[in-house]
Design an enzyme around this catalytic site. Sequence first.
Site, PDB file in Angstrom:
ATOM      1  N   HIS A 281       0.838  -1.203   0.000  1.00 56.91           N
ATOM      2  CA  HIS A 281       0.000   0.000   0.000  1.00 56.91           C
ATOM      3  C   HIS A 281       0.875   1.257   0.000  1.00 56.91           C
ATOM      4  CE1 HIS A 281      -3.085  -2.649   2.217  1.00 56.91           C
ATOM      5  NE2 HIS A 281      -3.581  -2.429   1.006  1.00 56.91           N
TER       6      HIS A 281
ATOM      7  N   LYS B  78     -16.182  -7.555   5.011  1.00 56.02           N
ATOM      8  CA  LYS B  78     -14.877  -8.233   4.963  1.00 56.02           C
ATOM      9  C   LYS B  78     -14.434  -8.716   6.344  1.00 56.02           C
ATOM     10  CE  LYS B  78     -12.630  -6.173   0.948  1.00 56.02           C
ATOM     11  NZ  LYS B  78     -11.430  -5.466   0.499  1.00 56.02           N
TER      12      LYS B  78
ATOM     13  N   ARG C 187      -1.512  -5.887  -8.317  1.00 56.22           N
ATOM     14  CA  ARG C 187      -0.361  -6.728  -8.008  1.00 56.22           C
ATOM     15  C   ARG C 187      -0.152  -7.797  -9.064  1.00 56.22           C
ATOM     16  NH1 ARG C 187      -3.085  -7.192  -2.504  1.00 56.22           N
ATOM     17  NH2 ARG C 187      -4.280  -8.561  -3.822  1.00 56.22           N
TER      18      ARG C 187
ATOM     19  N   SER D 192      -2.863  -7.438   2.615  1.00 60.56           N
ATOM     20  CA  SER D 192      -3.229  -7.444   4.037  1.00 60.56           C
ATOM     21  C   SER D 192      -3.548  -8.862   4.494  1.00 60.56           C
ATOM     22  CB  SER D 192      -4.420  -6.528   4.283  1.00 60.56           C
ATOM     23  OG  SER D 192      -4.069  -5.195   4.035  1.00 60.56           O
TER      24      SER D 192
END
Length: 160
Positions: A17, A41, A90, A128
Amino acid sequence: MRVAIYPGTFDPITNGHMDVIKRAQKLFDKVLVAVALSEEKRPVFDINTRVEMVQAAIKDMQGVEVEPFDNLLVSFSKEKDIRVMIRGLRAVSDFEFELQMGYANASLWSEIETVYLMPSLKNAFISSSVVRSIAKHGGNVAHLVPPMVLPYLQSRFTCM
């Protein structure tokens, strides 16, 4: 003034990030890191802690701010009059999802543009969820997150 919004859950903020924020900082006068509540989430850290982690990570960065939000991202962007959204890519697997989200956002507000930035190769695998998984199993995550975020992870997990 060129302003962009970089939305995410940031549960926790990672070096990936940070890489994207630094790249966006080169392109825009101001970058607003927008921390989503994202209850669906089921984040490990509450919204206030995630905002606090981002604040700690960006404290020395010029033109970068953080704010929480709990509504539709396009609505939040409109409220802030921010017409450029930053998204990190990514891998190819990210592209399909991000492209779909970019089109969905554009269908809600034709003024919004999405800019996709890639982190450097050394940060391309970091997410994460990878950080949380390693931390949950007692692994060392110090090389995956900004140093000031590590104490938050250590308070929650038995990571090194």
